[in-house]
Scaffold this active site. Structure first.
Site, PDB file in Angstrom:
ATOM      1  N   PRO A   2       0.798  -1.203   0.000  1.00 15.70           N
ATOM      2  CA  PRO A   2       0.000   0.000   0.000  1.00 15.70           C
ATOM      3  C   PRO A   2       0.835   1.259   0.000  1.00 15.70           C
ATOM      4  O   PRO A   2       1.789   1.391   0.760  1.00 15.70           O
ATOM      5  CB  PRO A   2      -0.787  -0.102   1.296  1.00 15.70           C
ATOM      6  CG  PRO A   2      -0.100  -1.140   2.094  1.00 15.70           C
ATOM      7  CD  PRO A   2       1.067  -1.638   1.347  1.00 15.70           C
ATOM      8  N   GLU A   3       0.435   2.163  -0.841  1.00 15.78           N
ATOM      9  CA  GLU A   3       0.983   3.502  -0.843  1.00 15.78           C
ATOM     10  C   GLU A   3      -0.177   4.431  -0.450  1.00 15.78           C
ATOM     11  O   GLU A   3      -1.231   3.947  -0.060  1.00 15.78           O
ATOM     12  CB  GLU A   3       1.548   3.833  -2.229  1.00 15.78           C
ATOM     13  CG  GLU A   3       2.557   2.783  -2.697  1.00 15.78           C
ATOM     14  CD  GLU A   3       3.123   3.033  -4.083  1.00 15.78           C
ATOM     15  OE1 GLU A   3       3.198   4.199  -4.487  1.00 15.78           O
ATOM     16  OE2 GLU A   3       3.470   2.058  -4.759  1.00 15.78           O
TER      17      GLU A   3
END
Length: 272
Positions: A2-3
DNA sequence: CAGAGCACCTGTGGGC
DNA sequence: TGCCCACAGGTGCTCT
């Protein structure tokens, strides 16, 4: 995994479930999930506390409590889902779970076990390690050009540095550098004002659109039970090496930059 | 200060 | 089919 867009998606998913709930229990199936403290100590800090709101700072998920804050980092494969008793389903890779006053649970599933959960009385220590929010008004073309001018690092590793800009990761850095037509190895201080302007705009547009699409699911990103991000189809270069550049049809290539797989168009993004 | 290498973990996909 | 290796959306440490 996840960013920023994926973390934001998780925060928006959690928010309506958690606001106003009291944390009645916490159990770690993988003791290191609360490192550097032990799960018992973490549980002591948070049990009985009320969750006021769920927020995000960089790639951290924050649960702001009536006293203190829980911070959760998903790292590569972490996933959070709110479940009711009895619908636990596949319990594999669950490293921790919270129980709420409405008897629902928040499960933290994390295949690679890099994800971490922690507690802080205040957010000063977290803040001190994080740079600007790329979707904030302060992140302007002028700000970026000014900050780049004093850095001699390669632009890609700099953009990945959370103390510089908080929230970018490998996918969105490759995408933004492609859109801005900047080679990932170019020295930050060598970027022109026009390049910095294109980069700032690309970063904001890409992050906004990805949030709109609930983020990017490559393999493991999900939120809730089985929900997936749709931005993958909009990726222009990430993991598309060998395919024609969407701008000039030159085959995209993959190189290593700062030990990370890096995707670019060798014709549109020229070094120097 | 900048950059390389490795550590932390598990799963997957490619090559043979 | 099975084995071995490289690689994966992140970060933090040591060493040069």
């Amino acid at each position: 995994m996840p960013e920023l867009p994926e973390v934001e998606t998780v925060v928006r998913y959690l928010r309506p479930h958690l606001g106003g709930q009291v944390i009645t229990d916490f159990h770690a199936h993988w003791p290191k999930v609360t490192a550097p403290i032990v799960p018992e100590e973490f549980a002591e800090c948070i049990s009985g506390r009320t969750i006021r709101e769920v927020d995000r700072r960089g790639k951290y998920i924050l649960w702001n409590l009536d006293q203190g804050h829980i911070h959760i980092h998903l790292r590569m494969t972490g996933q959070l889902s709110v479940i009711s008793p009895g619908e636990v389903g596949d319990g594999r890779h669950i490293t921790a779970e919270f129980t709420l006053s409405n008897s629902r649970q928040v499960a933290f599933r994390d295949t690679r076990k890099f994800g971490r959960i922690g507690y802080m009385d205040d957010l000063h220590a977290l803040e001190s390690g994080l740079g600007i929010e790329p979707l904030s008004a302060e992140f302007s073309p002028e700000w970026l050009h000014r900050e780049l001018a004093s850095r001699r690092r390669q632009i890609k590793p700099l953009l990945l540095d959370q103390a510089f800009i908080a929230g970018l990761g490998n996918i969105y850095v490759d995408e933004a550098l492609f859109v801005a037509r900047i080679h990932p190895l170019k020295k930050a201080c060598d970027l022109s004002s026009a390049e910095a302007g294109r980069l700032q705009e690309a970063i904001q547009e890409i992050l906004k659109e990805s949030i709109h699409q609930d983020g990017t699911t490559i393999i493991s990103f999900g939120f809730g039970e089985g929900r997936r991000g749709r931005y993958r189809e909009l990726l222009q270069v990430f993991r598309r090496d060998g395919e024609p550049c969407p701008r000039c049809r030159t085959p995209l290539v993959k190189i290593r930059v700062a030990q990370r797989g890096t995707h670019l168009c060798p014709a549109c993004q020229v070094p120097g």
